[in-house]
Scaffold this motif. Structure first.
Motif, PDB file in Angstrom:
ATOM      1  N   LEU A 171       0.841  -1.197   0.000  1.00 35.22           N
ATOM      2  CA  LEU A 171       0.000   0.000   0.000  1.00 35.22           C
ATOM      3  C   LEU A 171       0.871   1.240   0.000  1.00 35.22           C
ATOM      4  CD1 LEU A 171       0.168   1.174   3.162  1.00 35.22           C
ATOM      5  CD2 LEU A 171      -1.450  -0.672   3.561  1.00 35.22           C
ATOM      6  N   VAL A 172       0.283   2.336  -0.422  1.00 25.14           N
ATOM      7  CA  VAL A 172       0.918   3.648  -0.316  1.00 25.14           C
ATOM      8  C   VAL A 172       0.302   4.341   0.881  1.00 25.14           C
ATOM      9  CG1 VAL A 172       1.290   5.884  -1.415  1.00 25.14           C
ATOM     10  CG2 VAL A 172       1.403   3.783  -2.778  1.00 25.14           C
ATOM     11  N   ALA A 173       1.132   4.700   1.847  1.00 26.31           N
ATOM     12  CA  ALA A 173       0.647   5.185   3.140  1.00 26.31           C
ATOM     13  C   ALA A 173       0.695   6.702   3.222  1.00 26.31           C
ATOM     14  CB  ALA A 173       1.479   4.584   4.267  1.00 26.31           C
ATOM     15  N   THR A 174      -0.434   7.286   3.617  1.00 26.69           N
ATOM     16  CA  THR A 174      -0.409   8.687   4.018  1.00 26.69           C
ATOM     17  C   THR A 174       0.287   8.768   5.384  1.00 26.69           C
ATOM     18  OG1 THR A 174      -2.521   8.521   5.180  1.00 26.69           O
ATOM     19  CG2 THR A 174      -2.591   9.117   2.832  1.00 26.69           C
ATOM     20  N   GLU A 175       0.726   9.955   5.747  1.00 24.37           N
ATOM     21  CA  GLU A 175       1.373  10.119   7.047  1.00 24.37           C
ATOM     22  C   GLU A 175       0.404   9.771   8.174  1.00 24.37           C
ATOM     23  OE1 GLU A 175       4.498  10.437   9.396  1.00 24.37           O
ATOM     24  OE2 GLU A 175       4.588  10.692   7.214  1.00 24.37           O
ATOM     25  N   ALA A 176      -0.884  10.099   7.962  1.00 14.76           N
ATOM     26  CA  ALA A 176      -1.884   9.825   8.997  1.00 14.76           C
ATOM     27  C   ALA A 176      -2.113   8.331   9.190  1.00 14.76           C
ATOM     28  CB  ALA A 176      -3.199  10.506   8.634  1.00 14.76           C
ATOM     29  N   GLY A 177      -1.955   7.553   8.117  1.00 15.17           N
ATOM     30  CA  GLY A 177      -2.232   6.126   8.205  1.00 15.17           C
ATOM     31  C   GLY A 177      -1.032   5.259   8.520  1.00 15.17           C
ATOM     32  N   LYS A 178       0.164   5.824   8.477  1.00 12.50           N
ATOM     33  CA  LYS A 178       1.379   5.018   8.593  1.00 12.50           C
ATOM     34  C   LYS A 178       1.452   4.233   9.904  1.00 12.50           C
ATOM     35  CE  LYS A 178       6.417   5.371   8.307  1.00 12.50           C
ATOM     36  NZ  LYS A 178       7.569   6.298   8.201  1.00 12.50           N
ATOM     37  N   ARG A 179       1.068   4.851  11.007  1.00 12.26           N
ATOM     38  CA  ARG A 179       1.161   4.163  12.301  1.00 12.26           C
ATOM     39  C   ARG A 179       0.248   2.935  12.328  1.00 12.26           C
ATOM     40  NH1 ARG A 179      -0.287   6.668  18.293  1.00 12.26           N
ATOM     41  NH2 ARG A 179       0.244   4.791  19.489  1.00 12.26           N
ATOM     42  N   LEU A 180      -0.965   3.064  11.795  1.00 10.08           N
ATOM     43  CA  LEU A 180      -1.889   1.922  11.738  1.00 10.08           C
ATOM     44  C   LEU A 180      -1.273   0.780  10.949  1.00 10.08           C
ATOM     45  CD1 LEU A 180      -4.608   0.425  11.924  1.00 10.08           C
ATOM     46  CD2 LEU A 180      -5.367   1.770   9.938  1.00 10.08           C
ATOM     47  N   TYR A 181      -0.687   1.095   9.807  1.00 15.81           N
ATOM     48  CA  TYR A 181      -0.133   0.037   8.963  1.00 15.81           C
ATOM     49  C   TYR A 181       1.075  -0.628   9.634  1.00 15.81           C
ATOM     50  CZ  TYR A 181      -3.094   2.613   5.733  1.00 15.81           C
ATOM     51  OH  TYR A 181      -4.163   3.256   5.156  1.00 15.81           O
ATOM     52  N   GLU A 182       1.861   0.153  10.351  1.00 13.16           N
ATOM     53  CA  GLU A 182       2.962  -0.444  11.105  1.00 13.16           C
ATOM     54  C   GLU A 182       2.424  -1.416  12.150  1.00 13.16           C
ATOM     55  OE1 GLU A 182       6.323   3.131  10.867  1.00 13.16           O
ATOM     56  OE2 GLU A 182       4.845   3.123  12.491  1.00 13.16           O
ATOM     57  N   GLN A 183       1.344  -1.043  12.815  1.00 12.60           N
ATOM     58  CA  GLN A 183       0.740  -1.917  13.814  1.00 12.60           C
ATOM     59  C   GLN A 183       0.195  -3.195  13.182  1.00 12.60           C
ATOM     60  OE1 GLN A 183      -2.165   0.739  15.494  1.00 12.60           O
ATOM     61  NE2 GLN A 183      -0.726   1.653  16.954  1.00 12.60           N
ATOM     62  N   CYS A 184      -0.145  -3.132  11.897  1.00 11.89           N
ATOM     63  CA  CYS A 184      -0.651  -4.300  11.172  1.00 11.89           C
ATOM     64  C   CYS A 184       0.470  -5.151  10.578  1.00 11.89           C
ATOM     65  CB  CYS A 184      -1.595  -3.852  10.067  1.00 11.89           C
ATOM     66  SG  CYS A 184      -3.153  -3.150  10.649  1.00 11.89           S
ATOM     67  N   GLY A 185       1.731  -4.762  10.815  1.00 11.41           N
ATOM     68  CA  GLY A 185       2.853  -5.563  10.352  1.00 11.41           C
ATOM     69  C   GLY A 185       3.479  -5.114   9.058  1.00 11.41           C
ATOM     70  N   PHE A 186       3.127  -3.941   8.566  1.00  8.16           N
ATOM     71  CA  PHE A 186       3.706  -3.413   7.327  1.00  8.16           C
ATOM     72  C   PHE A 186       5.003  -2.652   7.646  1.00  8.16           C
ATOM     73  CE2 PHE A 186      -0.588  -4.184   6.116  1.00  8.16           C
ATOM     74  CZ  PHE A 186      -0.627  -4.292   4.732  1.00  8.16           C
ATOM     75  N   SER A 187       5.921  -2.662   6.680  1.00  7.30           N
ATOM     76  CA  SER A 187       7.156  -1.878   6.819  1.00  7.30           C
ATOM     77  C   SER A 187       7.435  -1.142   5.514  1.00  7.30           C
ATOM     78  CB  SER A 187       8.337  -2.785   7.175  1.00  7.30           C
ATOM     79  OG  SER A 187       8.499  -3.808   6.215  1.00  7.30           O
ATOM     80  N   VAL A 188       8.192  -0.067   5.599  1.00  8.66           N
ATOM     81  CA  VAL A 188       8.471   0.787   4.440  1.00  8.66           C
ATOM     82  C   VAL A 188       9.458   0.090   3.506  1.00  8.66           C
ATOM     83  CG1 VAL A 188       9.441   2.988   3.691  1.00  8.66           C
ATOM     84  CG2 VAL A 188       8.019   2.885   5.750  1.00  8.66           C
ATOM     85  N   THR A 189       9.123   0.089   2.204  1.00 14.15           N
ATOM     86  CA  THR A 189       9.998  -0.535   1.200  1.00 14.15           C
ATOM     87  C   THR A 189      10.414   0.425   0.093  1.00 14.15           C
ATOM     88  OG1 THR A 189       8.072  -1.311  -0.056  1.00 14.15           O
ATOM     89  CG2 THR A 189       9.023  -2.823   1.572  1.00 14.15           C
ATOM     90  N   ASP A 190       9.702   1.516  -0.096  1.00 17.89           N
ATOM     91  CA  ASP A 190       9.991   2.428  -1.203  1.00 17.89           C
ATOM     92  C   ASP A 190       9.297   3.753  -0.914  1.00 17.89           C
ATOM     93  OD1 ASP A 190      10.974   3.392  -3.612  1.00 17.89           O
ATOM     94  OD2 ASP A 190       9.734   2.128  -4.902  1.00 17.89           O
ATOM     95  N   ASN A 191       9.376   4.666  -1.848  1.00 19.29           N
ATOM     96  CA  ASN A 191       8.657   5.926  -1.737  1.00 19.29           C
ATOM     97  C   ASN A 191       7.988   6.244  -3.063  1.00 19.29           C
ATOM     98  OD1 ASN A 191      10.524   7.794  -3.400  1.00 19.29           O
ATOM     99  ND2 ASN A 191      11.923   6.830  -1.957  1.00 19.29           N
TER     100      ASN A 191
END
Length: 281
Positions: free
Chosen positions: A102-122
């Motif tokens: 997924l492409v994460a907005t700044e507002a959604g990034k914390r939720l996605y981290e809690q769901c097990g996602f990590s940053v791979t690109d920009n």
């Protein structure tokens, strides 16, 4: 709505006007026809509360061994009640063992981290109105309009670049967008699409063997653009970004790509320079 039993159900076509109002409220540029395309090509869910009112939405797109997630919206007045997590849990359950992106907005990034996602690109959002066409790259290969005979080669080329099967999505683009391909002899070395969406037109995906080929495809499509045009450029497209900004476009956003699960990166001989959209990937 304290104590309201929230329910997640499948998105229906009749839900789209409400979902559109959610994206309009956060100033995303989707039109009703854009929502229709995302709905028809994806798997949507909504969460409802009191009186069956919709209080959140989400979609995901199935590319066989992987999937993308997008259009995740919970209205401001409903946030803080775990609704975003409920929606994400629904998608993660439906997607099974697929790798999710997924492409994460700044507002959604914390939720996605809690769901097990990590940053791979920009992803860099570059858009606006050209002040002139960008400089023509030196590409001797032949660029032509995409024809029915090209589509299987496009599917195969994209699968090697993306390491997923996006044939359903690209097939829908073939019928509603302008496509171009570039070949070196009989071998496909890149393709790109131009379609009407959002505030004007979008160029993407752009998938090519090299930056020069990507720019040649983009330039061919830009010759048919009048007014506003948007690109969602990946991390490998820094040179393309500079090339476009020199022609008058502006960088308006910089967001991260996040991933849950493993995904092959391919051999690097075919690269995704621009996404189809931040939701589609």
């Amino acid at each position: 709505m304290t104590g309201t039993p929230f329910t997640v159900r499948a998105m229906q076509a009749t839900d789209l006007p409400v979902c559109l109002s959610f994206t309009q409220a956060v100033k995303w540029p989707h039109r009703d026809i854009d929502w229709q395309l995302h709905y028809e090509t994806g798997n949507g869910s909504v969460i409802t509360g009191e009186n069956d009112d919709i209080v959140g939405c989400i979609l995901w797109w199935d590319y066989e061994n992987c999937a993308t997630v997008g259009l995740v919206v919970v209205p401001d007045h409903m946030q803080g009640q775990g609704l975003g997590r409920r929606l994400m849990n629904t998608v993660m359950s439906q997607a099974g063992d697929r790798t999710l992106m997924l492409v994460a907005t700044e507002a959604g990034k914390r939720l996605y981290e809690q769901c097990g996602f990590s940053v791979t690109d920009n992803v860099t959002q570059v858009q606006g109105t050209l002040t002139g066409l960008p400089m023509k790259p030196d590409v001797p290969d032949v660029i032509s309009s995409m024809q029915q005979d090209d589509i299987q080669d496009v599917f195969s080329f994209d699968a090697l670049a993306y390491q997923c099967d996006r044939s359903k999505l690209l097939g829908s683009f073939f019928s509603l967008a302008q496509g171009v391909v570039v070949r070196d002899g009989d071998a496909l070395t890149g393709f790109a699409f131009l379609r009407t969406s959002g505030r004007g037109q979008t160029i993407g995906p752009v998938v090519a063997a090299s930056e020069d080929v990507a720019e040649a495809l983009i330039l061919t499509l830009l010759e048919n653009v009048e007014g506003f045009v948007r690109f969602d450029l990946t991390g490998c497209a820094e040179g393309v970004k500079t090339w476009l900004m020199d022609a008058g476009l502006q960088q308006v956003d910089y967001v991260c790509v996040m991933q849950k699960g493993e995904k092959s990166q391919g051999d690097g001989s075919r690269k995704v320079f621009a996404l189809a959209s931040q939701a589609f990937g």
